[in-house]
Design a protein around this motif. Structure first.
Motif, PDB file in Angstrom:
ATOM      1  N   PHE A  31      -5.282 -45.689  98.766  1.00  0.00           N
ATOM      2  CA  PHE A  31      -6.610 -45.653  99.384  1.00  0.00           C
ATOM      3  C   PHE A  31      -6.695 -44.534 100.417  1.00  0.00           C
ATOM      4  N   MET A  32      -5.659 -44.390 101.243  1.00  0.00           N
ATOM      5  CA  MET A  32      -5.671 -43.347 102.284  1.00  0.00           C
ATOM      6  C   MET A  32      -5.716 -41.968 101.648  1.00  0.00           C
ATOM      7  N   CYS A  33      -4.969 -41.757 100.584  1.00  0.00           N
ATOM      8  CA  CYS A  33      -4.978 -40.452  99.925  1.00  0.00           C
ATOM      9  C   CYS A  33      -6.335 -40.171  99.282  1.00  0.00           C
ATOM     10  N   ARG A  34      -6.941 -41.202  98.696  1.00  0.00           N
ATOM     11  CA  ARG A  34      -8.247 -40.988  98.065  1.00  0.00           C
ATOM     12  C   ARG A  34      -9.337 -40.764  99.100  1.00  0.00           C
ATOM     13  N   ARG A  35      -9.275 -41.460 100.234  1.00  0.00           N
ATOM     14  CA  ARG A  35     -10.287 -41.286 101.272  1.00  0.00           C
ATOM     15  C   ARG A  35     -10.148 -39.912 101.955  1.00  0.00           C
ATOM     16  N   CYS A  36      -8.948 -39.538 102.300  1.00  0.00           N
ATOM     17  CA  CYS A  36      -8.723 -38.258 102.971  1.00  0.00           C
ATOM     18  C   CYS A  36      -8.391 -37.194 101.917  1.00  0.00           C
ATOM     19  N   PHE A  37      -9.330 -36.882 101.102  1.00  0.00           N
ATOM     20  CA  PHE A  37      -9.110 -35.951  99.994  1.00  0.00           C
ATOM     21  C   PHE A  37      -8.882 -34.523 100.478  1.00  0.00           C
ATOM     22  N   LYS A  38      -9.219 -34.219 101.734  1.00  0.00           N
ATOM     23  CA  LYS A  38      -9.002 -32.883 102.266  1.00  0.00           C
ATOM     24  C   LYS A  38      -7.523 -32.614 102.550  1.00  0.00           C
ATOM     25  N   LEU A  39      -6.747 -33.662 102.678  1.00  0.00           N
ATOM     26  CA  LEU A  39      -5.303 -33.504 102.919  1.00  0.00           C
ATOM     27  C   LEU A  39      -4.613 -33.473 101.553  1.00  0.00           C
ATOM     28  N   LYS A  40      -4.451 -32.285 101.017  1.00  0.00           N
ATOM     29  CA  LYS A  40      -3.940 -32.127  99.665  1.00  0.00           C
ATOM     30  C   LYS A  40      -2.486 -32.556  99.544  1.00  0.00           C
ATOM     31  N   SER A  70     -13.824 -37.291 106.568  1.00  0.00           N
ATOM     32  CA  SER A  70     -13.886 -35.957 107.183  1.00  0.00           C
ATOM     33  C   SER A  70     -12.585 -35.547 107.851  1.00  0.00           C
ATOM     34  N   ILE A  71     -11.574 -36.424 107.867  1.00  0.00           N
ATOM     35  CA  ILE A  71     -10.296 -36.101 108.517  1.00  0.00           C
ATOM     36  C   ILE A  71      -9.603 -35.003 107.705  1.00  0.00           C
ATOM     37  N   ASP A  72      -9.201 -33.951 108.390  1.00  0.00           N
ATOM     38  CA  ASP A  72      -8.538 -32.837 107.723  1.00  0.00           C
ATOM     39  C   ASP A  72      -7.210 -32.471 108.362  1.00  0.00           C
ATOM     40  N   SER A  73      -6.689 -33.368 109.240  1.00  0.00           N
ATOM     41  CA  SER A  73      -5.419 -33.112 109.907  1.00  0.00           C
ATOM     42  C   SER A  73      -4.503 -34.320 109.741  1.00  0.00           C
ATOM     43  N   PRO A  74      -3.247 -34.108 109.320  1.00  0.00           N
ATOM     44  CA  PRO A  74      -2.316 -35.237 109.201  1.00  0.00           C
ATOM     45  C   PRO A  74      -2.078 -35.954 110.526  1.00  0.00           C
ATOM     46  N   ALA A  75      -2.060 -35.214 111.638  1.00  0.00           N
ATOM     47  CA  ALA A  75      -1.847 -35.835 112.953  1.00  0.00           C
ATOM     48  C   ALA A  75      -3.024 -36.735 113.310  1.00  0.00           C
ATOM     49  N   GLU A  76      -4.236 -36.287 113.007  1.00  0.00           N
ATOM     50  CA  GLU A  76      -5.414 -37.127 113.279  1.00  0.00           C
ATOM     51  C   GLU A  76      -5.403 -38.389 112.429  1.00  0.00           C
ATOM     52  N   LEU A  77      -5.005 -38.226 111.184  1.00  0.00           N
ATOM     53  CA  LEU A  77      -4.933 -39.394 110.304  1.00  0.00           C
ATOM     54  C   LEU A  77      -3.860 -40.362 110.788  1.00  0.00           C
ATOM     55  N   GLN A  78      -2.700 -39.854 111.178  1.00  0.00           N
ATOM     56  CA  GLN A  78      -1.626 -40.722 111.655  1.00  0.00           C
ATOM     57  C   GLN A  78      -2.039 -41.446 112.931  1.00  0.00           C
ATOM     58  N   GLY A  79      -2.713 -40.735 113.870  1.00  0.00           N
ATOM     59  CA  GLY A  79      -3.151 -41.373 115.102  1.00  0.00           C
ATOM     60  C   GLY A  79      -4.174 -42.473 114.838  1.00  0.00           C
ATOM     61  N   THR A  80      -5.125 -42.211 113.940  1.00  0.00           N
ATOM     62  CA  THR A  80      -6.133 -43.235 113.616  1.00  0.00           C
ATOM     63  C   THR A  80      -5.490 -44.428 112.914  1.00  0.00           C
ATOM     64  N   PHE A  81      -4.572 -44.155 111.995  1.00  0.00           N
ATOM     65  CA  PHE A  81      -3.904 -45.231 111.266  1.00  0.00           C
ATOM     66  C   PHE A  81      -3.061 -46.095 112.196  1.00  0.00           C
ATOM     67  N   GLN A  82      -2.337 -45.479 113.125  1.00  0.00           N
ATOM     68  CA  GLN A  82      -1.493 -46.248 114.042  1.00  0.00           C
ATOM     69  C   GLN A  82      -2.321 -47.025 115.065  1.00  0.00           C
ATOM     70  N   THR A  83      -3.517 -46.539 115.362  1.00  0.00           N
ATOM     71  CA  THR A  83      -4.416 -47.334 116.212  1.00  0.00           C
ATOM     72  C   THR A  83      -4.838 -48.605 115.493  1.00  0.00           C
ATOM     73  N   CYS A  84      -5.136 -48.490 114.209  1.00  0.00           N
ATOM     74  CA  CYS A  84      -5.468 -49.691 113.423  1.00  0.00           C
ATOM     75  C   CYS A  84      -4.268 -50.633 113.348  1.00  0.00           C
TER      76      CYS A  84
END
Length: 293
Positions: free
Chosen positions: A149-158, A206-220
């Motif tokens: 799901f995370m890979c499909r949602r954040c499609f900008k992170l190839k 719209s997330i295009d940075s792995p660090a932003e994705l990791q920070g948002t995921f760890q907040t959840c």
């Protein structure tokens, strides 16, 4: 010449005694008969008196009572007549509920104890009872679905793959175990479903940075541990990245204000939990058959 009959004194005396004995015998028989009749009359009167004697009862019986034998005979005749009357009555079939499955055009009904089908036109207002859905999945399968799901949602992170998301999750859980913040692992099927509920609403495409994705995921993950974890409190360090401390708290408050009702509903409503569970399973990437278990 006349004939003279002479009796000796002994014979005369004997005849006199015989006459007296016969007279006494007759009187004795007559007296015994009178005594016998008197005794029978006395016994009969006593029986009548005892029969008339009734035990006091606050509810007096009817004046006329039938013998017990006649009462039993009347009862048996009444029972026999009742059975005959019931046998003559027509016996209607007892309606028995028959489980039916609602269909689109046909409706099953019960008529006279028989199941029949009635043609029914489709209607948009017809209500269909929800069917019970049984779903099951392992913890590894749900983790892989979460990563897909995370890979499909954040499609900008190839370069992002589902295994990397799973590593983020397992590293935090392992760190808490090694540091003694928890006695048992947090990763279970129910907790993974809870994490997916938060991520599905929080992770933006719209997330295009792995660090932003990791920070948002760890907040959840921090909110999931705080709400579903077995411990009273958890440290912030494994979850929070130093560079986004303010962002971490702002995002936490937004998630709490927006999803508090759904977090409570997920634990209270089994139907809602099943819907989220099924939605998570549907996120599996069908192109990859091997699952990380």
């Amino acid at each position: 010449m006349g004939t003279v009959l002479s009796l000796s004194p002994a014979e005369k005396k004997s005849s006199i005694m015989d006459a007296e004995l016969a007279k006494n015998d007759k009187s004795l028989k007559r007296h015994s008969m009178f005594v016998s009749l008197s005794w029978k009359k006395l016994v009969s009167n006593s029986a009548k008196k005892s029969a008339k004697k009734v035990t006091p009862n606050p509810n007096p019986l009817p004046a006329r009572e039938l013998p017990s034998g006649q009462v039993a005979q009347l009862n048996s005749e009444n029972i026999r007549k009742t059975h005959q009357t019931e046998e003559k009555k027509p016996k209607a079939p007892i309606p028995v509920p028959v489980p039916t499955v609602p269909t689109q055009n046909n409706e099953a009904v019960v008529q006279n104890g028989r199941l029949s089908t009635v043609q029914k036109h489709p209607s948009s207002l017809s209500l269909v009872s929800p069917r019970r859905i049984v779903i099951q999945a392992s913890t590894g399968e749900l983790l892989r679905c979460l990563g897909d799901f995370m890979c499909r949602r954040c499609f900008k992170l190839k370069e992002l793959n589902s295994g990397e998301v799973i590593i983020w999750f397992r590293n935090i859980d392992r760190t808490l175990l090694l540091q003694g913040w928890q006695d048992q692992g947090f990763i279970t099927p129910a907790n993974v479903v809870f994490v997916y509920l938060l991520c599905e609403d929080t992770i933006a495409d719209s997330i295009d940075s792995p660090a932003e994705l990791q920070g948002t995921f760890q907040t959840c993950l921090y909110l999931a541990y705080s709400y579903m974890g077995n411990e009273i409190s958890y440290p912030l360090k494994p979850f929070m990245i130093e560079s986004n401390k303010d962002v971490f708290w702002e995002m936490s408050l937004r998630i709490i204000n927006r999803l508090s009702a759904k977090m409570l509903q997920l634990n209270a409503d089994p139907h809602f939990f099943t819907e989220v569970f099924q939605d998570l399973k549907n996120q599996r990437d069908t192109s990859e058959a091997n699952l990380d278990r």
